[in-house]
Design an enzyme around this catalytic site. Structure first.
Site, PDB file in Angstrom:
ATOM      1  N   GLU A 467      35.068  44.131  29.608  1.00 36.45           N
ATOM      2  CA  GLU A 467      34.683  45.306  30.394  1.00 36.45           C
ATOM      3  C   GLU A 467      34.162  44.895  31.773  1.00 36.45           C
ATOM      4  OE1 GLU A 467      35.795  47.950  29.398  1.00 36.45           O
ATOM      5  OE2 GLU A 467      36.129  47.415  27.304  1.00 36.45           O
ATOM      6  N   HIS A 473      37.101  44.409  38.944  1.00 38.25           N
ATOM      7  CA  HIS A 473      38.326  44.910  39.574  1.00 38.25           C
ATOM      8  C   HIS A 473      38.013  46.185  40.372  1.00 38.25           C
ATOM      9  CE1 HIS A 473      42.923  45.757  38.813  1.00 38.25           C
ATOM     10  NE2 HIS A 473      42.670  45.409  40.048  1.00 38.25           N
TER      11      HIS A 473
END
Ligand code: ZN
Length: 676
Positions: A467, A473
């Protein structure tokens, strides 16, 4: 100024002040505002330019989606009846707005911008956003002549109903079954917790004894642990014939539903001028063509098969020699595999947990990403929805704020299970000054007891790294167009790459040294225990690999080279199995009838994505193995070429820019312990 906190979000969301009574009026007001903007964007007199059509609409819809994101988030982490009621009242109104937007004249405006002189002057990112948006409009049928548009609409509605029917049949078939076992001695070998659960199921059904259902935990408990071979066979047969003509006299039979779904998808493809549904599915994905996917799966299969056959031989041998099962069948393999795994690599999660205290894991994880990406993670403050929630800010090497994130780590009542990353705010300049990303990272770890730190299993650590990979990202993006920033717009078969990539670090010996410290002694994870964990991870990995390849190949062939009028679904599966499977199955096996991923989920002609993203993430990680696991230069490259660019360019371009070449499957094989 309104006192509804959903209408006044400027910087961070004031969670404690959001009350159920704010939800419906807040969403209605924001939708009305967005409707107004949509009307203006669509108006004839509005010039077809980015600034006139897209910017004002984004300014308003982003407010809407951020407020709705906050409400949905609260539903996930603090579900309570009043909030749920408000959420359910607002949900159809919000959904309706987005459907209306996608079916509006907006597609024509986008087309006009694309054809205008302005288009060539737009940034590459904006050009790509418009192209991708047009693709979505095209796939939704926006540019079809009226009659075909109507046909497509009917097909999509029928498809939705048939998929629903598939799920219902499977669910009903699963729930209709219950095997009553009266004598506890028939359950020998099964763990006590599972037996207790059988007993509860019997009581709930008003029966005496033990009721074994086809819910996955029941099924697995029997298949892996029951010494009673006949019981395993009975349950196996019930499980693999679910929702077929062999089950409950065909009352929940999915045979016709599956055929119809494949037919409808094929018609949809033809209406949209594609050769087959495989091409429709790949139009928005990273893979270029069904042929490329099929070749990819076959290549992986070829490299994995020898070892998979060996895995199979070993477990059969073990079944014969050690368990005295002379002729091992499908219902013996999970049982024999579990016994073999225990014989070879037994260690307990409890033992491992003592080394992974939460503070150590955090220090290790933060230290890792700080080294790799030249960032600093520091505690920060924000209004939160629960006292356990922590809030952090990420700074760059100049001390400037890059992003912020919430961490809600512990399981509690009224919180949805599982783990996920969600975006609260995407990097943008829509309202003038730069707005930096904000993310939610949510897990369900066991809460610490007393004054001891929380202890994580290694699976928990992998989840956290995964996660956090999604989070980085989203948060380290430098793209300021929200539609292409962070994970937004990233191809579906590539979006799991940065998250799976991070998991590799949690399997690296060097990193684990910085991540662990025994809760009592402070001792690092011992090498011998690590080696056992690694061996257990790769136990029968080749067999697991070819099983996934079988599903992926079956799915892609079904949606490309299959004629639903003439061909048989079971025969197609048999052909695929002849090519890539190492297990034999009884002729009554009806696996496709319960393959929800492709008949009822979003994975049609997309099941390959799991392996596709894994190949990329493993291959990307292998550059760190080559240049040094903690090499900041390689880290900078990953940041610059992959994390920072979002979907401003195709994922394959980003990958090549990072790795210097197209993805290769070797690293995944090596990481899985497959000597392909
Ligand atoms: Zn993920």
């Amino acid at each position: 100024m309104s006192d509804n906190p959903l209408l006044t979000i400027t910087d961070l969301i004031d969670f404690p002040s959001i009350k159920p009574e704010h939800v419906v009026p807040g969403m209605k007001a924001l939708i009305e505002d967005a409707q107004e903007a949509l009307k203006t964007s669509n108006a004839k007199e509005t010039p077809a330019t980015w600034d006139a059509v897209i910017t004002p609409l984004e300014q308003r819809t982003l407010k809407l989606s951020r407020a709705w994101g906050a409400v949905s988030h609260l539903m996930s982490v603090c579900d309570e009846p009043k909030l749920r009621e408000a959420y359910n009242e607002a949900l159809p109104i919000v959904t309706q707005f987005w459907i209306g937007l996608s079916q509006s004249e907006l597609s024509e405006k986008y087309k006009a911008i694309k054809e205008s002189n302005e288009f060539k002057t737009l940034s590459a990112t904006r050009q790509r956003i418009i192209n991708e948006e047009l693709k979505d409009f095209m796939l939704a049928g926006a540019f079809l002549p009226a009659k075909r548009k109507e046909q497509l609409k009917t097909i999509k509605e029928t498809l939705a109903k048939e998929s629903q029917k598939f799920s219902e049949n499977l669910l009903d078939a699963t729930n209709a079954y219950g095997l009553l076992v009266e004598d506890k001695s028939d359950l020998a070998g099964i763990p006590d917790d599972d037996i207790a659960s059988f007993k509860e199921a019997a009581q709930a059904a008003g029966q005496e004894g033990y009721r074994i259902t086809l819910q996955v935990p029941h099924y697995l408990a029997v298949m892996q642990y029951a010494q009673n071979r006949a019981l395993r066979e009975t349950l196996y047969k019930a499980y693999v014939t679910r929702a077929s003509e062999l089950d409950f006299d065909g009352r929940f039979n999915n045979n016709d539903v599956m055929r119809h779904i494949v037919q409808l998808r094929e018609t949809e493809a033809k209406l949209l001028d594609f050769k087959n549904y495989g091409e429709v599915s790949l139009a928005t994905k990273m893979a270029n063509s069904p042929q490329e996917v099929i070749a990819f799966l076959r290549d992986l299969a070829k490299r994995s098969l020898p070892q998979a056959k060996n895995d199979m031989k070993e477990v059969k041998q073990f079944a014969r020699d050690t368990l005295q099962i002379d002729d091992p069948q499908s219902w013996d393999l999970p049982f024999a595999s579990e016994k073999l795994r225990q014989a070879r690599y037994s260690y307990s999660d409890q033992e491992v947990k003592q080394y992974f205290t939460l503070p150590n894991v955090f220090n290790g994880l933060f230290g890792l990403v700080q080294t790799l990406f030249s960032i600093r993670i520091v505690p920060d403050t924000a209004p939160v929805w629960h006292p356990d929630v922590k809030f952090f800010r990420i700074e760059n090497d100049k001390g400037e704020k890059v992003a912020q994130f919430y961490m809600d780590l512990y399981a509690r009542p009224n919180k949805r299970g599982g783990a996920w990353m969600d975006n609260d705010r995407t990097r943008n300049r829509l309202y003038g000054p730069l707005q930096t990303p904000v993310a939610y990272l949510v897990c369900n770890f066991a809460k610490p007891v007393g004054d001891k730190p929380a202890l994580l299993t290694h699976d928990d650590v992998l989840t956290l790294f995964h996660e956090f990979g999604h989070g980085l990202h989203h948060m380290l993006s430098r793209i300021e167009e929200p539609a292409a920033s962070g994970i937004n717009g990233v191809e579906w078969d590539a979006v799991e790459c940065p998250s799976q990539f991070m998991e590799n670090f949690a399997w690296d010996w060097t990193v684990l040294q910085n991540l662990t410290g025994h809760v009592k002694t402070g001792e690092k994870l011992p090498r011998a225990l690590f080696d056992k964990m690694l061996a257990a991870k790769n136990f029968q990995s080749a067999m697991a690999m070819v099983r996934q390849l079988e599903f992926g190949l079956f799915d892609m062939l079904l949606h490309t080279e299959f004629d639903p009028e003439k061909d048989s679904i079971l025969e197609l599966l048999a052909e695929v199995r002849k090519e890539v499977a190492v297990t034999e199955q009884p002729a009554y096996n009806r696996f496709p009838n319960s393959f929800s991923h492709i008949f009822a989920g979003g994975y049609a002609a997309g099941y390959y994505s799991y392996k596709w993203a894994e190949v990329m993430s493993s291959d990307a990680f292998s550059l760190f193995e080559e240049t040094g696991i903690l090499n900041p230069e390689t880290g900078k490259k990953w940041l610059d070429e992959v994390l920072a660019v979002g979907s401003s360019r195709p994922a394959i371009d980003s990958f090549i820019a990072f790795r210097g070449r197209a993805p290769k499957i070797d690293a995944l094989l090596r990481h899985s312990g497959i000597k392909g």
